[in-house]
Design a protein around this motif. Structure first.
Motif, PDB file in Angstrom:
ATOM      1  N   PHE A 232       0.820  -1.217   0.000  1.00 26.85           N
ATOM      2  CA  PHE A 232       0.000   0.000   0.000  1.00 26.85           C
ATOM      3  C   PHE A 232       0.854   1.268   0.000  1.00 26.85           C
ATOM      4  N   TYR A 233       1.853   1.296  -0.874  1.00 24.95           N
ATOM      5  CA  TYR A 233       2.755   2.448  -0.943  1.00 24.95           C
ATOM      6  C   TYR A 233       1.998   3.745  -1.222  1.00 24.95           C
ATOM      7  N   SER A 234       1.052   3.732  -2.143  1.00 24.60           N
ATOM      8  CA  SER A 234       0.338   4.965  -2.504  1.00 24.60           C
ATOM      9  C   SER A 234      -0.380   5.560  -1.300  1.00 24.60           C
ATOM     10  N   LEU A 235      -1.043   4.712  -0.526  1.00 26.13           N
ATOM     11  CA  LEU A 235      -1.732   5.182   0.674  1.00 26.13           C
ATOM     12  C   LEU A 235      -0.723   5.740   1.675  1.00 26.13           C
ATOM     13  N   TRP A 236       0.374   5.024   1.875  1.00 29.00           N
ATOM     14  CA  TRP A 236       1.405   5.478   2.799  1.00 29.00           C
ATOM     15  C   TRP A 236       1.954   6.841   2.366  1.00 29.00           C
ATOM     16  N   ASN A 237       2.191   7.008   1.075  1.00 32.53           N
ATOM     17  CA  ASN A 237       2.744   8.259   0.560  1.00 32.53           C
ATOM     18  C   ASN A 237       1.811   9.435   0.843  1.00 32.53           C
ATOM     19  N   VAL A 238       0.522   9.237   0.624  1.00 28.99           N
ATOM     20  CA  VAL A 238      -0.455  10.297   0.899  1.00 28.99           C
ATOM     21  C   VAL A 238      -0.476  10.609   2.388  1.00 28.99           C
TER      22      VAL A 238
ATOM     23  N   THR B 257      10.482   4.494  -6.645  1.00 34.99           N
ATOM     24  CA  THR B 257      10.947   3.633  -7.734  1.00 34.99           C
ATOM     25  C   THR B 257      10.731   2.164  -7.384  1.00 34.99           C
ATOM     26  N   ALA B 258      11.009   1.797  -6.138  1.00 35.18           N
ATOM     27  CA  ALA B 258      10.851   0.405  -5.714  1.00 35.18           C
ATOM     28  C   ALA B 258       9.393  -0.044  -5.765  1.00 35.18           C
ATOM     29  N   HIS B 259       8.465   0.854  -5.436  1.00 45.68           N
ATOM     30  CA  HIS B 259       7.055   0.462  -5.347  1.00 45.68           C
ATOM     31  C   HIS B 259       6.238   0.793  -6.596  1.00 45.68           C
ATOM     32  N   GLU B 260       6.620   1.852  -7.291  1.00 40.82           N
ATOM     33  CA  GLU B 260       5.855   2.232  -8.475  1.00 40.82           C
ATOM     34  C   GLU B 260       6.583   1.888  -9.765  1.00 40.82           C
ATOM     35  N   GLY B 261       7.881   1.690  -9.692  1.00 40.41           N
ATOM     36  CA  GLY B 261       8.655   1.356 -10.875  1.00 40.41           C
ATOM     37  C   GLY B 261       9.104   2.592 -11.634  1.00 40.41           C
ATOM     38  N   THR B 262       9.779   2.348 -12.728  1.00 39.91           N
ATOM     39  CA  THR B 262      10.254   3.436 -13.579  1.00 39.91           C
ATOM     40  C   THR B 262       9.082   3.937 -14.428  1.00 39.91           C
TER      41      THR B 262
ATOM     42  N   CYS C 213      20.873   6.111   1.253  1.00 38.88           N
ATOM     43  CA  CYS C 213      20.393   7.434   0.825  1.00 38.88           C
ATOM     44  C   CYS C 213      20.853   8.492   1.818  1.00 38.88           C
ATOM     45  N   GLU C 214      21.229   9.643   1.292  1.00 41.21           N
ATOM     46  CA  GLU C 214      21.751  10.693   2.157  1.00 41.21           C
ATOM     47  C   GLU C 214      20.744  11.786   2.468  1.00 41.21           C
ATOM     48  N   SER C 215      19.650  11.869   1.727  1.00 38.09           N
ATOM     49  CA  SER C 215      18.666  12.920   1.982  1.00 38.09           C
ATOM     50  C   SER C 215      17.264  12.335   1.964  1.00 38.09           C
ATOM     51  N   ALA C 216      16.317  13.113   2.504  1.00 39.70           N
ATOM     52  CA  ALA C 216      14.921  12.688   2.516  1.00 39.70           C
ATOM     53  C   ALA C 216      14.403  12.523   1.087  1.00 39.70           C
ATOM     54  N   LYS C 217      14.828  13.390   0.190  1.00 41.29           N
ATOM     55  CA  LYS C 217      14.400  13.282  -1.215  1.00 41.29           C
ATOM     56  C   LYS C 217      14.873  11.966  -1.812  1.00 41.29           C
ATOM     57  N   GLU C 218      16.126  11.600  -1.563  1.00 42.11           N
ATOM     58  CA  GLU C 218      16.649  10.329  -2.071  1.00 42.11           C
ATOM     59  C   GLU C 218      15.864   9.148  -1.503  1.00 42.11           C
ATOM     60  N   VAL C 219      15.516   9.209  -0.213  1.00 43.81           N
ATOM     61  CA  VAL C 219      14.756   8.121   0.419  1.00 43.81           C
ATOM     62  C   VAL C 219      13.414   7.964  -0.277  1.00 43.81           C
ATOM     63  N   LEU C 220      12.682   9.078  -0.435  1.00 42.44           N
ATOM     64  CA  LEU C 220      11.357   8.996  -1.054  1.00 42.44           C
ATOM     65  C   LEU C 220      11.453   8.569  -2.513  1.00 42.44           C
ATOM     66  N   ASP C 221      12.433   9.076  -3.245  1.00 37.18           N
ATOM     67  CA  ASP C 221      12.610   8.685  -4.649  1.00 37.18           C
ATOM     68  C   ASP C 221      12.921   7.196  -4.762  1.00 37.18           C
ATOM     69  N   CYS C 222      13.745   6.694  -3.872  1.00 38.43           N
ATOM     70  CA  CYS C 222      14.106   5.276  -3.880  1.00 38.43           C
ATOM     71  C   CYS C 222      12.882   4.403  -3.593  1.00 38.43           C
TER      72      CYS C 222
ATOM     73  N   TYR D 281      12.780  -4.155   6.095  1.00 36.89           N
ATOM     74  CA  TYR D 281      13.006  -4.517   4.698  1.00 36.89           C
ATOM     75  C   TYR D 281      13.126  -3.254   3.851  1.00 36.89           C
ATOM     76  N   GLU D 282      12.229  -2.309   4.101  1.00 38.65           N
ATOM     77  CA  GLU D 282      12.260  -1.050   3.350  1.00 38.65           C
ATOM     78  C   GLU D 282      13.526  -0.260   3.698  1.00 38.65           C
ATOM     79  N   TYR D 283      13.930  -0.317   4.959  1.00 42.44           N
ATOM     80  CA  TYR D 283      15.126   0.412   5.377  1.00 42.44           C
ATOM     81  C   TYR D 283      16.361  -0.071   4.615  1.00 42.44           C
ATOM     82  N   ASN D 284      16.430  -1.368   4.376  1.00 41.85           N
ATOM     83  CA  ASN D 284      17.577  -1.896   3.628  1.00 41.85           C
ATOM     84  C   ASN D 284      17.678  -1.278   2.240  1.00 41.85           C
ATOM     85  N   ARG D 285      16.547  -0.909   1.658  1.00 42.65           N
ATOM     86  CA  ARG D 285      16.549  -0.275   0.330  1.00 42.65           C
ATOM     87  C   ARG D 285      17.110   1.131   0.368  1.00 42.65           C
ATOM     88  N   VAL D 286      16.879   1.828   1.484  1.00 45.45           N
ATOM     89  CA  VAL D 286      17.190   3.257   1.528  1.00 45.45           C
ATOM     90  C   VAL D 286      18.349   3.605   2.453  1.00 45.45           C
ATOM     91  N   SER D 287      18.985   2.615   3.038  1.00 42.42           N
ATOM     92  CA  SER D 287      20.015   2.895   4.046  1.00 42.42           C
ATOM     93  C   SER D 287      21.185   3.719   3.495  1.00 42.42           C
TER      94      SER D 287
END
Length: 163
Positions: free
Chosen positions: A23-29, A118-123, A106-115, A98-104
């Motif tokens: 439920f990435y979309s719901l979490w994002n909102v 991409t992981a949940h919505e794809g390119t 990342c150096e900024s909040a923008k990088e975390v959200l972008d990562c 599990y999600e933290y392993n994807r973003v560990s």
């Protein structure tokens, strides 16, 4: 009936919404609302990237901007940098291991959200394929024999929401 995987009772105005991989979309909102309620500047930092203190130097007629050394930061610079770390902390506190392993890395909040996005919505190519598939499901949508109106409406709403 058990709650869906990410909708368990744990929401609080003091804790960020939790993402456990579904439920990435719901979490994002929800994260957007959470950030806006905490401090609207934090969401701007997430979308625009971190603040980098800069200095100006004149080179003839040109003005050149370059990053300040940490020794030259003033109080305003430090406050803006702190907000960047606060935004990243709130995002990281809203994800599971599990999600933290994807973003560990990342150096900024923008990088975390972008990562995460991409992981949940794809390119863009993956998103377009999903849109094409969902559009086809919508165009071919029919009520099945023996299906209740409520079930049909639920499936149709699901397709619409995914689109």
């Amino acid at each position: 009936m058990a709650a869906p995987l990410n909708l368990e009772e744990r929401q609080s105005s003091n804790r960020p919404p939790h993402l456990n991989g579904h439920f990435y979309s719901l979490w994002n909102v929800r994260m957007h609302y959470y950030f806006m309620a905490k401090d609207s500047e934090l969401w701007d930092i997430v979308l625009d990237g971190p603040f980098v203190p800069t200095m100006e130097e004149k080179d003839g007629e040109k003005t050149i901007l370059f990053p300040k050394s940490t020794q030259k930061y003033d109080e305003a610079d430090r406050k803006k940098i702190e907000k960047g770390f606060k935004a990243k902390t709130l995002l990281v506190c809203g994800i599971g291991p599990y999600e933290y392993n994807r973003v560990s890395a990342c150096e900024s909040a923008k990088e975390v959200l972008d990562c995460l996005k991409t992981a949940h919505e794809g390119t863009e190519q993956v998103k377009q394929s999903k849109i094409d598939m969902l559009t086809s499901r919508y165009e071919n949508f029919k009520m099945k024999e023996g299906e209740t109106i409520h079930d049909m409406f639920t499936k149709l709403s699901s397709i619409k929401n995914e689109l």
